[in-house]
Motif scaffolding. Structure first.
Motif, short mmCIF file in Angstrom:
data_model
loop_
_atom_site.label_atom_id
_atom_site.label_comp_id
_atom_site.label_asym_id
_atom_site.label_seq_id
_atom_site.Cartn_x
_atom_site.Cartn_y
_atom_site.Cartn_z
N TYR A 148 0.83 -1.20 0.00
CA TYR A 148 0.00 0.00 0.00
C TYR A 148 0.87 1.25 0.00
O TYR A 148 2.05 1.22 0.34
CB TYR A 148 -0.95 0.01 1.20
N TRP A 149 0.23 2.37 -0.39
CA TRP A 149 0.92 3.66 -0.42
C TRP A 149 1.22 4.08 1.03
O TRP A 149 0.31 4.15 1.86
CB TRP A 149 0.04 4.71 -1.10
N GLU A 150 2.50 4.33 1.26
CA GLU A 150 2.99 4.62 2.62
C GLU A 150 2.22 5.72 3.34
O GLU A 150 2.00 5.67 4.55
CB GLU A 150 4.47 5.00 2.46
N LEU A 233 -12.32 3.70 -2.40
CA LEU A 233 -11.60 3.32 -3.61
C LEU A 233 -10.64 4.43 -3.98
O LEU A 233 -11.07 5.53 -4.35
CB LEU A 233 -12.59 3.08 -4.75
N ASP A 234 -9.36 4.16 -3.85
CA ASP A 234 -8.35 5.14 -4.24
C ASP A 234 -8.03 4.89 -5.71
O ASP A 234 -7.27 3.99 -6.06
CB ASP A 234 -7.11 5.00 -3.36
N ASP A 235 -8.63 5.72 -6.57
CA ASP A 235 -8.49 5.57 -8.02
C ASP A 235 -7.48 6.55 -8.60
O ASP A 235 -7.62 6.98 -9.75
CB ASP A 235 -9.86 5.81 -8.69
N SER A 236 -6.47 6.90 -7.82
CA SER A 236 -5.52 7.93 -8.26
C SER A 236 -4.95 7.68 -9.65
O SER A 236 -4.73 8.61 -10.41
CB SER A 236 -4.34 8.01 -7.29
N TYR A 237 -4.69 6.41 -9.97
CA TYR A 237 -4.02 6.09 -11.25
C TYR A 237 -5.01 5.59 -12.30
O TYR A 237 -4.62 4.92 -13.25
CB TYR A 237 -2.91 5.05 -11.01
N PHE A 279 -1.28 20.68 -8.86
CA PHE A 279 -2.48 21.53 -8.91
C PHE A 279 -3.37 21.34 -7.70
O PHE A 279 -4.12 22.22 -7.32
CB PHE A 279 -3.30 21.23 -10.18
N ARG A 280 -3.34 20.15 -7.14
CA ARG A 280 -4.09 19.81 -5.92
C ARG A 280 -5.61 19.87 -6.11
O ARG A 280 -6.32 20.66 -5.47
CB ARG A 280 -3.67 20.71 -4.73
N VAL A 281 -6.11 19.04 -7.00
CA VAL A 281 -7.56 18.89 -7.15
C VAL A 281 -7.89 17.40 -7.14
O VAL A 281 -7.37 16.63 -7.95
CB VAL A 281 -8.08 19.54 -8.46
#
Ligand SMILES: Cc1ncc(COP(=O)(O)O)c(C=O)c1O
Length: 435
Positions: A148-150, A233-237, A279-281
């Protein structure tokens, strides 16, 4: 905690009447939060079109334009009024509507069923944190993969005093559905928070269509057994899928209407999807079977309240830039081009591993098919030592997960012509380490 504000009580009443599950899933803070529609913001709105508006904390020129510094404004082509004043706490409405429309296009199986309008956060990290604010109480367990992402540590264990309960991610080079099923169904039956991230950081893995089906069936089965699930759900990618046969929609498309006991919380953003890291959105979107507009409105209001109480609002400049980019006729082609470049690097990594059978003496790749990264497991070597040698002797930086014996390699940030050298350097460092 102070007594419940009447606006929170009203939102809770609506939520409880439509979905007792969502009400139960809310944390103490989630139950208490509300968007202060009746305070300064309401009075500001009431004065919006009046001759004299002396309500808001924004400076305006005598002609009604925002009072700006020309040395800042001269770098921006957008209209000052879309850039300098505050964005609403819930985010720019045209952008939220557009993001929802795009979400439906990118996830056709969502169909025309209702789900919330995305609420804007300051990047996906802030979306994760906002989900923590609304749904995680001290001591709550969060079920997630052991890869997982640290930063989840800081977001959930440090900030919200959650405890992590890991399932094993891979078994025999496929998603370990047995471990997932067992972890999700651990007794007692009750509130369960599950956090899933695909494409996964660090492994670069997205489930196949079959594995996705099993994940969905497991979660729906747990809901059927009486558990109340908040599935984050972390859909960052999202969108960076490089192989046929993998599930290329968000799990949200299947979970948003799967069961009355399962609230799907989709976190995504422009960071990786739109190649705009600074951009932080980000966005938070909700879906639950039989959820309706009233329920979603109440959840959006609570989410906007959490945003208001933490960062007030996300950058207006970034939101306006994104909205105008999405409307550009070249936008789709630009995204395609970037994805193509990343896919070529992905294929180059695959080819390099294929062409160098000698690597298998020291390391082996974990399954990967998407995203920015891939991982290798080192065989009987000191991972920290290899990592250190790579930096000092081979001028090569990768991320080291010592406790898992893994190195994470960001092919997304590595030029095509350096990929083979990168792996050769890793091989050489491993060889040095072994001798
Ligand atoms: C899995 C995952 N989630 C969230 C984020 C953070 O996204 P943002 O920069 O939008 O906060 C990252 C960034 O590295 C990530 O890898």
């Amino acid at each position: 905690m102070a007594t419940l504000n009447p606006q929170a009580a009203e939102a809770n009443r609506i939520i409880k009447a439509i979905s007792p599950t969502v009400y139960e899933l809310l944390s103490k803070k989630g139950k208490a939060i509300y968007f202060p529609r009746k305070g300064i913001l309401a009075q500001g709105m009431a004065a919006k079109d009046k001759d004299i508006n002396a309500t808001i904390g924004t400076a305006y020129e005598d002609d009604g334009q925002p009072m700006v510094l020309p040395s800042v404004a001269s770098h921006i082509q957008l209209d000052s009024k879309d850039v300098f004043p505050y964005a609403p706490s819930e985010g720019s409405k045209p952008l939220r509507d557009k993001w929802k429309e795009l979400m439906m296009k990118k996830n056709p199986s969502l169909g025309m069923k209702e789900f919330s309008v995305p609420v804007v956060t300051c990047g996906v990290t802030h979306g994760l944190s906002t989900a923590g604010y609304l749904f995680v109480d001290e001591g709550d367990e969060i079920i997630l993969a052991d890869l997982y992402w640290e930063n989840y540590d800081l977001v959930y264990t440090n900030a919200y005093d959650a405890r992590f309960k890991f399932f094993n991610f891979f078994k025999n080079r496929v998603f370990d559905i047995d471990s997932f099923r067992e972890t999700v169904n651990t007794k007692p039956v009750g509130k369960k928070i599950v956090l899933l991230n695909f494409p996964n950081n660090p492994s670069g893995y997205t489930p196949t269509k079959e594995a996705a089906k099993e994940i969905i069936n497991t979660l729906t089965g747990a809901a059927n057994a009486g558990n109340k699930l908040a599935v984050i759900l972390d859909d960052s990618y999202f969108g960076l899928d490089f192989e046929a046969g993998i599930f290329n929609e968000s799990l949200f498309s299947q979970l948003a209407h799967a069961h009355e006991n399962l609230l799907a919380i989709k976190l995504d953003g422009i960071t990786k999807e739109e190649y705009a890291w600074g951009f932080r959105v980000g966005f938070v979107t909700y879906g639950i079977k039989n959820g309706n507009n009233e329920l979603y409105k109440a959840l959006e209001e609570k989410t906007a309240g959490a945003v208001r109480g933490n960062i007030s609002n996300a950058p207006n400049l970034s939101q306006s830039l994104l909205l105008s980019a999405i409307k550009s006729p070249t936008y789709a082609n630009e995204k395609e081009r970037n994805k193509r470049v990343l896919k070529e690097r992905y294929l180059k990594v695959k080819e390099t591993l294929q062409n160098h059978k000698e690597y298998s003496k020291y390391f082996e790749a974990l399954p990967f098919n998407s995203g920015y990264f891939m991982c290798i497991t080192l065989k009987g070597l000191d991972t920290d030592k290899v990592w250190d040698l790579l930096l000092k002797k081979y001028s090569t930086g990768v991320i080291c997960y010592s406790e898992k014996n893994l190195l994470r390699i960001a092919f997304a940030s590595t030029p095509m012509n350096k990929i083979e050298t990168l792996f050769n350097n890793i091989y050489s460092a491993c060889k040095d380490c072994a001798s």
